[in-house]
Write a protein that holds these residues in place. Structure first.
Motif, PDB file in Angstrom:
ATOM      1  N   SER A 125       0.829  -1.215   0.000  1.00  0.00           N
ATOM      2  CA  SER A 125       0.000   0.000   0.000  1.00  0.00           C
ATOM      3  C   SER A 125       0.857   1.256   0.000  1.00  0.00           C
ATOM      4  N   ALA A 126       2.019   1.171   0.655  1.00  0.00           N
ATOM      5  CA  ALA A 126       2.819   2.380   0.875  1.00  0.00           C
ATOM      6  C   ALA A 126       3.788   2.680  -0.256  1.00  0.00           C
ATOM      7  N   GLY A 197      -4.249   1.874  -7.956  1.00  0.00           N
ATOM      8  CA  GLY A 197      -3.186   0.866  -7.942  1.00  0.00           C
ATOM      9  C   GLY A 197      -3.051   0.115  -6.626  1.00  0.00           C
ATOM     10  N   ASN A 198      -3.464   0.722  -5.506  1.00  0.00           N
ATOM     11  CA  ASN A 198      -3.156   0.078  -4.223  1.00  0.00           C
ATOM     12  C   ASN A 198      -4.378  -0.112  -3.314  1.00  0.00           C
ATOM     13  N   TYR A 199      -5.572   0.232  -3.817  1.00  0.00           N
ATOM     14  CA  TYR A 199      -6.752   0.121  -2.967  1.00  0.00           C
ATOM     15  C   TYR A 199      -6.941  -1.312  -2.485  1.00  0.00           C
ATOM     16  N   LEU A 203      -7.308  -2.878   1.374  1.00  0.00           N
ATOM     17  CA  LEU A 203      -8.379  -3.757   1.866  1.00  0.00           C
ATOM     18  C   LEU A 203      -7.774  -5.019   2.491  1.00  0.00           C
ATOM     19  N   ALA A 204      -6.734  -5.556   1.831  1.00  0.00           N
ATOM     20  CA  ALA A 204      -6.065  -6.749   2.357  1.00  0.00           C
ATOM     21  C   ALA A 204      -5.376  -6.440   3.688  1.00  0.00           C
ATOM     22  N   LEU A 205      -4.840  -5.218   3.811  1.00  0.00           N
ATOM     23  CA  LEU A 205      -4.196  -4.815   5.068  1.00  0.00           C
ATOM     24  C   LEU A 205      -5.220  -4.772   6.209  1.00  0.00           C
ATOM     25  N   LEU A 206      -6.386  -4.191   5.929  1.00  0.00           N
ATOM     26  CA  LEU A 206      -7.438  -4.122   6.962  1.00  0.00           C
ATOM     27  C   LEU A 206      -7.872  -5.523   7.375  1.00  0.00           C
TER      28      LEU A 206
END
Ligand code: ZN
Ligand code: ZN
Length: 441
Positions: A125-126, A197-199, A203-206
């Protein structure tokens, strides 16, 4: 017992404040006590303190503080990201060694699988180069992805910083200093904008963080429960519940009092026998696991509605103006809808001609024709096209002198007052499943 009660009050207050800080700005809470508390917390209290400081010390105290606040709020910095990964690493470092030997084998296999996921998805994400930022190179492709709906996005707007036409659904981020494709919001947690590109990684991080925290709380329970039960049995006479003799034991109040007594007893025994490493970390996980998962739930709702965090605020603005009766809905002239329908039409007639000559079918997915980069509204690959135009007027009267930009596409005299959001089409909503696929792409 007073110690455990204080801990319970403290943790509930912290959880509530975190909830308000996380969710208070969402349009859903705009006219609720949560929205009010959020404004109180982030606007009114800081500005009140600043006024007091200007009155008392001529602004000496908050001068340095506000520079730091400005840096934390408006500059790109990894402070929150480091804090988050530090908290995960520190907690895991304290927690895993104490639970490692008591837990069964399958947990020993699952922990090394689950623990790296939040780190991996934070990284994904970062990182900068993940296709979220609009650059000179991908600008033409971004322009051809979403159509302008003439409700939230109009063609012909330039980004003054990036010096190109803003694609539909994009937004310039003053922190990342770039335009972002399908901008959702700038997230201080991952120190980056969340966009096309990273949404999905966000979601996977949450999801992975929520699951990791719930799982950590479960492991703490698994290890602690037998120890606490033994301890309780051994010292039962110390902890036995003694009802207030003046209260009626059959009422809800006394039932609640008994349950609270048991909860606080078990919590304080857990803190005593488990200590910081087992009970402290377990309690933290227990209290925080709903936060990432409820934020994930909110994003699933946004996906279902075919919108983003930023767009949902714009829709809420339209809804407020509709309540005031100053919004007018007009229709587009069919001859101005020139995007993929024409491409599909021309390609299918082309295919028909081909098919009459040979029976081979070529790919049905059309590719949009190359367009010059300065074309304001190039054909897009999006399957829907907006038929509506939404306007708000300052005086609440029907729109009189339409700008040439609107005149060139609108049906004359088609503007009718619009009272409800559901009368308006959202072209970015393809239905839940397709929205989901789109968000994960
Ligand atoms: Zn820009
Ligand atoms: Zn940003």
């Amino acid at each position: 017992m007073a110690f455990a009660r204080n801990i319970a009050i403290f943790t509930i207050t912290v959880s509530l404040l975190t909830f308000i800080a996380f969710f208070g700005r969402l349009p859903a809470f705009r006219n609720t006590p949560i929205g009010f508390l959020h404004r109180l917390l982030v606007i009114h209290i800081p500005s009140g303190l600043r006024k007091l400081d200007i009155y008392l010390t001529n602004g000496r105290v908050t001068g340095g503080g506000s520079r730091l606040g400005h840096y934390l709020m408006y500059e790109k910095h990894p402070v929150v990201l480091i804090f988050f990964l530090g908290l995960v690493s520190g907690s895991a470092g304290l927690f895993i060694p104490v639970i490692w030997s008591p837990v069964p084998l399958h947990h020993k296999l699952f922990i090394p699988f689950l623990l790296p996921l939040p780190y991996l998805f934070t990284y994904l994400s970062a990182r900068r180069n993940n296709g979220t930022y609009i650059t000179e190179i991908n600008h033409a492709a971004q322009m051809r992805h979403y159509p302008y709906d003439r409700i939230l996005y109009y063609p012909g707007n330039h980004c003054r910083t990036c010096k190109f036409l803003k694609p539909a659904r994009s937004k310039h981020c003053s922190i990342c200093k770039t335009c972002v494709a399908r901008m959702d919001h700038h997230c201080v947690w991952v120190n980056n904008c969340l966009g096309r590109g990273n949404y999905r990684w966000f979601l996977a991080l949450l999801l992975s963080t929520g699951v990791m925290l719930a799982y950590g709380a479960y492991l703490a329970y698994l290890v602690l429960a037998p120890i606490v039960r033994d301890h309780y049995a051994k010292y039962e006479r110390w902890y036995r519940y003694e009802a207030d003799p003046s209260s009626d034991p059959s009422t809800w109040m006394s039932f609640f009092d008994m349950k609270l007594h048991h909860f606080l007893t078990y919590t304080s025994i857990s803190l005593d026998v488990g200590g910081l490493r087992l009970s402290g970390v377990g309690l933290l996980a227990l209290l925080t696991w709903p936060l990432p998962l409820s934020l994930l739930g909110y994003h699933v709702y946004l996906i279902w509605a075919g919108t983003t965090t930023g767009e949902s605020a714009k829709w809420a603005d339209w809804r407020d103006d509709m309540d005031d009766g100053v919004v007018f809905l007009g229709w587009r002239r069919e001859d101005t809808m020139h995007t993929m329908r024409d491409v599909y039409a021309s390609q299918s007639s082309h295919h028909e001609q081909q098919d009459s000559n040979s029976s081979t079918l070529s790919s049905p997915i059309p590719t949009p024709p190359e367009t010059p980069p300065d074309e304001e509204e190039p054909p897009t690959t999006w399957p829907l096209e907006s038929r509506h135009i939404l306007l708000r007027t300052l005086d609440g009267h029907p729109p009189q002198n339409l700008s040439s930009r609107i005149k060139s596409v609108a049906k004359e005299d088609s503007f009718k007052r619009c009272w409800q959001l559901k009368e308006v089409e959202n072209v970015y909503d393809l239905g839940f499943w397709d929205n989901f696929i789109e968000a994960l792409q």
